[in-house]
Design a protein around this motif. Structure first.
Motif, PDB file in Angstrom:
ATOM      1  N   HIS A   1       0.829  -1.196   0.000  1.00 45.28           N
ATOM      2  CA  HIS A   1       0.000   0.000   0.000  1.00 45.28           C
ATOM      3  C   HIS A   1       0.871   1.257   0.000  1.00 45.28           C
ATOM      4  CE1 HIS A   1      -3.118  -2.573   2.419  1.00 45.28           C
ATOM      5  NE2 HIS A   1      -2.881  -3.051   1.207  1.00 45.28           N
ATOM      6  N   THR A   2       0.282   2.372  -0.396  1.00 40.84           N
ATOM      7  CA  THR A   2       0.976   3.650  -0.370  1.00 40.84           C
ATOM      8  C   THR A   2       0.166   4.658   0.439  1.00 40.84           C
ATOM      9  OG1 THR A   2      -0.052   4.291  -2.462  1.00 40.84           O
ATOM     10  CG2 THR A   2       2.109   3.239  -2.582  1.00 40.84           C
ATOM     11  N   MET A   3       0.752   5.842   0.683  1.00 37.93           N
ATOM     12  CA  MET A   3       0.107   6.804   1.578  1.00 37.93           C
ATOM     13  C   MET A   3      -0.780   7.812   0.854  1.00 37.93           C
ATOM     14  SD  MET A   3       3.042   9.613   2.569  1.00 37.93           S
ATOM     15  CE  MET A   3       1.785  10.819   3.014  1.00 37.93           C
ATOM     16  N   GLN A   4      -0.963   7.673  -0.447  1.00 35.73           N
ATOM     17  CA  GLN A   4      -1.696   8.659  -1.229  1.00 35.73           C
ATOM     18  C   GLN A   4      -3.129   8.854  -0.747  1.00 35.73           C
ATOM     19  OE1 GLN A   4      -3.111   6.805  -5.197  1.00 35.73           O
ATOM     20  NE2 GLN A   4      -1.374   5.547  -4.577  1.00 35.73           N
ATOM     21  N   ASP A   5      -3.654  10.063  -0.982  1.00 31.23           N
ATOM     22  CA  ASP A   5      -5.069  10.314  -0.763  1.00 31.23           C
ATOM     23  C   ASP A   5      -5.878   9.501  -1.771  1.00 31.23           C
ATOM     24  OD1 ASP A   5      -4.303  12.131   1.126  1.00 31.23           O
ATOM     25  OD2 ASP A   5      -4.791  13.905  -0.064  1.00 31.23           O
ATOM     26  N   VAL A   6      -7.086   9.158  -1.388  1.00 30.77           N
ATOM     27  CA  VAL A   6      -7.983   8.424  -2.277  1.00 30.77           C
ATOM     28  C   VAL A   6      -9.264   9.227  -2.442  1.00 30.77           C
ATOM     29  CG1 VAL A   6      -7.025   6.168  -1.724  1.00 30.77           C
ATOM     30  CG2 VAL A   6      -8.904   7.085  -0.340  1.00 30.77           C
ATOM     31  N   GLY A   7     -10.099   8.807  -3.363  1.00 32.68           N
ATOM     32  CA  GLY A   7     -11.329   9.533  -3.648  1.00 32.68           C
ATOM     33  C   GLY A   7     -12.462   9.162  -2.702  1.00 32.68           C
ATOM     34  N   LEU A   8     -13.369  10.095  -2.498  1.00 29.42           N
ATOM     35  CA  LEU A   8     -14.614   9.866  -1.757  1.00 29.42           C
ATOM     36  C   LEU A   8     -15.732  10.502  -2.573  1.00 29.42           C
ATOM     37  CD1 LEU A   8     -16.299   9.035   0.730  1.00 29.42           C
ATOM     38  CD2 LEU A   8     -15.622  11.198   1.806  1.00 29.42           C
ATOM     39  N   PHE A   9     -16.735   9.699  -2.941  1.00 24.22           N
ATOM     40  CA  PHE A   9     -17.808  10.139  -3.832  1.00 24.22           C
ATOM     41  C   PHE A   9     -19.138   9.910  -3.130  1.00 24.22           C
ATOM     42  CE2 PHE A   9     -14.146   8.529  -6.043  1.00 24.22           C
ATOM     43  CZ  PHE A   9     -13.858   9.525  -6.968  1.00 24.22           C
ATOM     44  N   ALA A  10     -20.054  10.889  -3.228  1.00 24.23           N
ATOM     45  CA  ALA A  10     -21.266  10.814  -2.412  1.00 24.23           C
ATOM     46  C   ALA A  10     -22.502  11.231  -3.192  1.00 24.23           C
ATOM     47  CB  ALA A  10     -21.119  11.702  -1.179  1.00 24.23           C
ATOM     48  N   TYR A  11     -23.600  10.567  -2.869  1.00 19.62           N
ATOM     49  CA  TYR A  11     -24.919  10.818  -3.468  1.00 19.62           C
ATOM     50  C   TYR A  11     -25.972  10.599  -2.395  1.00 19.62           C
ATOM     51  CZ  TYR A  11     -29.134   9.802  -6.208  1.00 19.62           C
ATOM     52  OH  TYR A  11     -30.407   9.804  -6.715  1.00 19.62           O
ATOM     53  N   GLY A  12     -26.991  11.450  -2.385  1.00 19.76           N
ATOM     54  CA  GLY A  12     -28.125  11.219  -1.502  1.00 19.76           C
ATOM     55  C   GLY A  12     -28.151  12.154  -0.303  1.00 19.76           C
ATOM     56  N   PRO A  13     -29.146  12.003   0.567  1.00 32.17           N
ATOM     57  CA  PRO A  13     -29.274  12.882   1.727  1.00 32.17           C
ATOM     58  C   PRO A  13     -28.084  12.748   2.666  1.00 32.17           C
ATOM     59  CG  PRO A  13     -30.794  11.020   1.863  1.00 32.17           C
ATOM     60  CD  PRO A  13     -30.222  10.995   0.498  1.00 32.17           C
ATOM     61  N   GLY A  14     -27.440  13.886   2.933  1.00 32.70           N
ATOM     62  CA  GLY A  14     -26.231  13.892   3.741  1.00 32.70           C
ATOM     63  C   GLY A  14     -24.970  13.957   2.915  1.00 32.70           C
ATOM     64  N   ALA A  15     -25.102  13.792   1.595  1.00 31.80           N
ATOM     65  CA  ALA A  15     -23.932  13.792   0.713  1.00 31.80           C
ATOM     66  C   ALA A  15     -23.262  15.152   0.652  1.00 31.80           C
ATOM     67  CB  ALA A  15     -24.339  13.358  -0.695  1.00 31.80           C
ATOM     68  N   GLU A  16     -24.006  16.214   0.960  1.00 31.69           N
ATOM     69  CA  GLU A  16     -23.443  17.560   0.835  1.00 31.69           C
ATOM     70  C   GLU A  16     -22.317  17.829   1.828  1.00 31.69           C
ATOM     71  OE1 GLU A  16     -26.305  17.619   4.102  1.00 31.69           O
ATOM     72  OE2 GLU A  16     -26.475  16.944   2.017  1.00 31.69           O
ATOM     73  N   LYS A  17     -22.159  16.947   2.803  1.00 30.55           N
ATOM     74  CA  LYS A  17     -21.052  17.104   3.750  1.00 30.55           C
ATOM     75  C   LYS A  17     -19.719  16.629   3.176  1.00 30.55           C
ATOM     76  CE  LYS A  17     -23.780  16.903   8.000  1.00 30.55           C
ATOM     77  NZ  LYS A  17     -23.394  18.248   8.451  1.00 30.55           N
ATOM     78  N   VAL A  18     -19.764  16.038   2.009  1.00 28.41           N
ATOM     79  CA  VAL A  18     -18.543  15.543   1.371  1.00 28.41           C
ATOM     80  C   VAL A  18     -17.970  16.626   0.478  1.00 28.41           C
ATOM     81  CG1 VAL A  18     -17.604  13.874  -0.272  1.00 28.41           C
ATOM     82  CG2 VAL A  18     -19.272  13.138   1.461  1.00 28.41           C
ATOM     83  N   GLY A  19     -16.740  17.003   0.733  1.00 33.36           N
ATOM     84  CA  GLY A  19     -16.082  18.010  -0.080  1.00 33.36           C
ATOM     85  C   GLY A  19     -14.736  18.368   0.500  1.00 33.36           C
ATOM     86  N   GLY A  20     -13.849  18.853  -0.323  1.00 33.08           N
ATOM     87  CA  GLY A  20     -12.538  19.277   0.142  1.00 33.08           C
ATOM     88  C   GLY A  20     -11.632  18.104   0.417  1.00 33.08           C
ATOM     89  N   ASN A  21     -10.924  18.170   1.527  1.00 28.28           N
ATOM     90  CA  ASN A  21      -9.980  17.133   1.923  1.00 28.28           C
ATOM     91  C   ASN A  21     -10.357  16.669   3.318  1.00 28.28           C
ATOM     92  OD1 ASN A  21      -7.394  15.931   2.955  1.00 28.28           O
ATOM     93  ND2 ASN A  21      -6.726  16.472   0.893  1.00 28.28           N
ATOM     94  N   VAL A  22     -10.704  15.390   3.475  1.00 24.54           N
ATOM     95  CA  VAL A  22     -11.231  14.896   4.750  1.00 24.54           C
ATOM     96  C   VAL A  22     -10.399  13.721   5.250  1.00 24.54           C
ATOM     97  CG1 VAL A  22     -13.565  15.631   4.173  1.00 24.54           C
ATOM     98  CG2 VAL A  22     -12.860  13.290   3.671  1.00 24.54           C
ATOM     99  N   ASP A  23     -10.409  13.534   6.556  1.00 27.10           N
ATOM    100  CA  ASP A  23      -9.775  12.373   7.161  1.00 27.10           C
ATOM    101  C   ASP A  23     -10.689  11.164   6.999  1.00 27.10           C
ATOM    102  OD1 ASP A  23      -7.519  11.457   9.053  1.00 27.10           O
ATOM    103  OD2 ASP A  23      -9.340  10.736  10.049  1.00 27.10           O
ATOM    104  N   ASN A  24     -10.103   9.957   7.019  1.00 24.09           N
ATOM    105  CA  ASN A  24     -10.950   8.775   6.824  1.00 24.09           C
ATOM    106  C   ASN A  24     -11.964   8.589   7.941  1.00 24.09           C
ATOM    107  OD1 ASN A  24      -9.153   7.874   8.797  1.00 24.09           O
ATOM    108  ND2 ASN A  24      -8.389   6.139   7.612  1.00 24.09           N
ATOM    109  N   THR A  25     -11.706   9.121   9.128  1.00 22.15           N
ATOM    110  CA  THR A  25     -12.686   9.024  10.205  1.00 22.15           C
ATOM    111  C   THR A  25     -13.963   9.793   9.884  1.00 22.15           C
ATOM    112  OG1 THR A  25     -11.639  10.897  11.332  1.00 22.15           O
ATOM    113  CG2 THR A  25     -10.950   8.691  12.007  1.00 22.15           C
ATOM    114  N   GLU A  26     -13.871  10.793   8.991  1.00 20.68           N
ATOM    115  CA  GLU A  26     -15.047  11.589   8.648  1.00 20.68           C
ATOM    116  C   GLU A  26     -16.081  10.781   7.881  1.00 20.68           C
ATOM    117  OE1 GLU A  26     -16.203  14.753   9.400  1.00 20.68           O
ATOM    118  OE2 GLU A  26     -14.673  14.451  10.928  1.00 20.68           O
TER     119      GLU A  26
END
Length: 735
Positions: A634-659
């Motif tokens: 494995h490597t340390m690179q950031d990965v993508g997070l993609f969201a759809y549906g109610p509550g998806a609007e909280k996804v954006g920017g750069n987030v920790d995996n705990t988010e």
């Protein structure tokens, strides 16, 4: 006492080879004599359960009294202003633990010292929401040393999603997605013909995977972050890793599945193409320091863990891992298939049985285990199907070969049929495990085909969500990345013509280190020396590399999808991708699809070396990882997070995996009664308006529109059916 407590024992060693440096102690503040769990800088979702532990470490030649609670003064300062002892806050006395360990003073220390650890733990506690939201400070005074850590209590949120589906593309790096997009959708004049389904979701972010003990995560601690909102260490599932040697006694973290079962009565499903006991699926229900405890993990799903509040008992479990259900390898010598049946599960082992059970209204719980170990990857389930014809892979040990394994989309849609019967909603975790399990052995076609399978499944679930109330939050992400990328294309005809060889009579590039070789057409490739450097020239290597095109010589690969199923019609094309990993053992590479999954390294007494049977007509690539490594890592690179549906609007920017956990928890209304909010902001007809001189322009009054404006990040209250608008002459016009 200045001690950082670095362990002598390497808990993540997967072989007999020692690490170059010992591991750090997990989450303990430097220069202190106690460790506090949860660790510093932890976010706690409202009303979630956790284990609170303080461990004191003293030199082995010193002793303290058996009852040592009085030696530590512990205070918790709460958002309400209350300052309480843990006994007052949690309403219980601690459970005492003790153990010995060897540790180093710091990374430069070469002589380990012995220590005694005295811990007291408050099992299954919760901070009541009456104490408010905001910072919590924990202060411990022990033997003249003060240690502090801080937490944040999250605010309760209104529930907006009935269901949550979390897709985990294990190891799915962003460059892998680009490569899958190319071979699946194609390109015309430098423009992709279409996007992946995940990429069409309205909200994207970069997600940062890392753990307490390392910049490089494994699937266990990253999946733990998704399911608990708290960090953990390599190999740990649902626990903080302390220095104790009892793998089942480490401080636990409540999973999202445990919480929604306990508080809301929701259903839980787990679907994977790996063993169901593997790290990512196991993170939904298990609590154990070592992910290798697979027999115990099998039992924990239905019986719970040591000191668990309840057993999750997922309503649907699908994948491989039959080995740990049979008496020879089960936790107690019993038949776990029988035990699951006794708990109300319908047990199936084939695609046909699974579909029939899902269509049967009487099925309440479903266990589908279709392989002895990890399921075959998509390419072997659907193209090279002879690879399934092995009776040793029977999920029942003594049954027929598993030639009727279901595909990921079939498992997921069958799971949803059962889970959606619960009006209170469901949480479904779906893992495309073999993206990772193909990336490790450097098998690019199998990596990409499993990614496409995941994406097709995402599209089908999104369609289901739209047709069934559009009240499902769908997240797609990866637990970590691999060092993958595409750097050009390879013309395999030029490759084959340069050095004439076959599978039966390979011409090995490795041989050319020391001697000349002759190909099957009689061409002699001599060993020679470069005049300037004196380095040996591998003539066959250089001849084959003329087939690799970069920049304008790369052009386009030959993949076609004439039937529109998202997969190339064939993976055996003339012009393929010049692609690979940035880390690997010694191996050979021919850039072609292999008839069976690759195995680049073979073990010897001196480490791993190039497997002569893996890509024997490939070029030799000298390894760049430790000699104990048999595959890429494995490597340390950031990965993508993609969201759809109610509550998806909280996804954006750069987030920790705990988010990821907190986004799901917020959408499900943690800290509330679980009733779905029906406020006006849940309109399906929403306009996201552009900013004009810092002002938000909404639609005409009386249209029932909700205007959502960008505010340095994701927009607020925007549903997936969002329309874009533009400002023309002071009026908002939908685009």
């Amino acid at each position: 006492m200045k001690i950082s407590f670095v362990f002598l024992t390497a808990l993540f060693a997967l072989s007999a080879f020692a690490l170059q440096k010992p591991e750090r102690h997990f989450g303990c503040p430097l220069g202190k004599n106690v460790c506090i769990y949860p660790i510093d800088d932890t976010n706690l979702q409202c009303e979630t359960i956790f284990d609170f532990q303080v461990a004191l470490h003293i030199p082995e030649n010193q002793t303290i009294q058996t009852q040592f609670r009085h030696l530590m003064d512990i205070k918790l300062s709460l958002p309400s202003g209350d300052v309480l002892t843990p006994e007052s806050l949690f309403g219980k006395e601690p459970h005492l633990r003790n153990w010995t360990l060897e540790a180093f003073e710091d990374q430069a220390d070469q002589t380990p010292e012995g220590f005694k650890s005295y811990a007291f733990m408050y099992r299954n506690v919760v901070i009541d929401k009456k104490y408010g939201k905001g910072p919590v400070r924990v202060t411990v005074l022990a033997r003249g040393v003060t240690t502090e850590v801080s937490y944040v209590l999250r605010e309760p949120t209104k529930r907006r999603a009935r269901n949550v589906v979390l897709f985990v593309g294990d190891g799915m790096a962003l460059p892998m997605m680009a490569a899958a997009r190319l071979v699946s959708r194609g390109m015309y004049h430098g423009k992709y013909n279409d996007k992946l389904n995940m990429e069409k979701f309205p909200y994207h972010a970069l997600q940062n995977p890392a753990g307490v003990d390392s910049i490089i995560t494994d699937s266990a601690n990253s999946a733990t972050s998704f399911n608990t909102g708290q960090k953990s260490s390599v190999n740990a599932l649902g626990v903080y890793a302390d220095s104790g040697d009892d793998v089942f006694a480490h401080p636990k973290q409540e999973t999202i599945a445990e919480h929604i079962k306990r508080k809301f009565g929701m259903s839980v499903g787990v679907v994977t193409t790996a063993e169901i006991q593997d790290a990512t699926p196991a993170a939904v229900w298990s609590h154990v320091r070592r992910r290798a405890e697979k027999a115990a993990i099998t039992s924990q799903a239905i019986n719970g863990c040591q000191d668990c509040v309840l057993a999750v008992q997922p309503d649907v479990i699908m994948g491989g891992g039959g080995k740990y259900f049979k008496p020879k390898d089960s936790i107690d010598g019993s038949d776990m298939y029988f035990n699951y049946s006794a708990k109300g599960y319908t047990v199936t082992h084939t695609r046909a049985e699974m579909v029939a059970a899902a269509n049967d209204d009487s099925t309440k719980k479903l266990l589908t285990v279709s392989h002895h170990g990890n399921m075959e990857v998509w390419l072997d389930r659907n193209v090279y199907t002879d690879n399934m014809n092995d009776t040793s892979n029977s999920p029942t040990v003594d049954g027929p070969a598993p030639t009727d394994q279901p595909n990921l989309d079939e498992m997921v849609m069958s799971a949803i049929k059962i889970l959606s019967k619960n009006e209170k909603g469901f949480y479904l975790m779906v893992e495309a495990a073999s993206i990772d399990k193909s990336a490790h052995p450097l098998d690019v076609p199998r990596t990409l085909s499993d990614l496409i399978e995941l994406d097709n499944t995402v599209g089908k679930v999104q369609t289901w969500a739209k047709e069934n109330g559009d009240d499902t939050l769908i997240l797609a992400t990866a637990d970590h990345g691999h060092g993958f990328d595409v750097f050009g294309t390879v013309d395999t005809k030029i490759w084959d013509d340069a050095v004439v060889a076959s599978e039966e009579q390979p011409v090995s590039d490795v041989d050319n280190y020391c001697s000349a070789v002759t190909d099957n057409a009689g061409t002699v490739f001599n060993i020679s020396t470069e005049t300037t450097t004196g380095m040996p020239l591998r003539a066959s290597n250089r001849a084959r590399r003329t087939a690799i095109g970069t920049y304008s010589n790369a052009g386009y690969p030959d993949y076609m999808d004439s039937d529109g199923d998202g997969f190339p019609d064939t993976w055996d094309v003339r012009t393929t991708l010049a692609a690979g990993m940035n880390n690997f053992p010694d191996h050979t590479e021919d850039y072609k699809v292999s008839l069976s999954i690759k195995r680049p390294g073979v073990r010897t007494s001196r480490g791993y070396f190039s497997n002569p049977e893996d890509d024997p007509n490939g070029i030799f690539l000298s390894g760049n990882i430790g000699p104990a490594g048999s595959t890429g890592v494995h490597t340390m690179q950031d990965v993508g997070l993609f969201a759809y549906g109610p509550g998806a609007e909280k996804v954006g920017g750069n987030v920790d995996n705990t988010e990821v956990f907190h986004i799901m928890s917020s959408a499900l209304g943690f800290g509330t009664d679980g009733e779905i909010d029906t406020d006006d902001h849940l309109f399906s007809d929403v306009i996201k308006c552009k900013r004009d001189d810092e002002s938000c322009h909404c639609g005409e009054e009386g249209k029932g529109y909700v205007c959502a404006c960008a505010r340095n990040g994701p927009t607020v209250f925007v549903m997936p059916t969002t329309m874009l608008c533009t400002v023309k002459g002071g009026y908002v016009t939908p685009m």
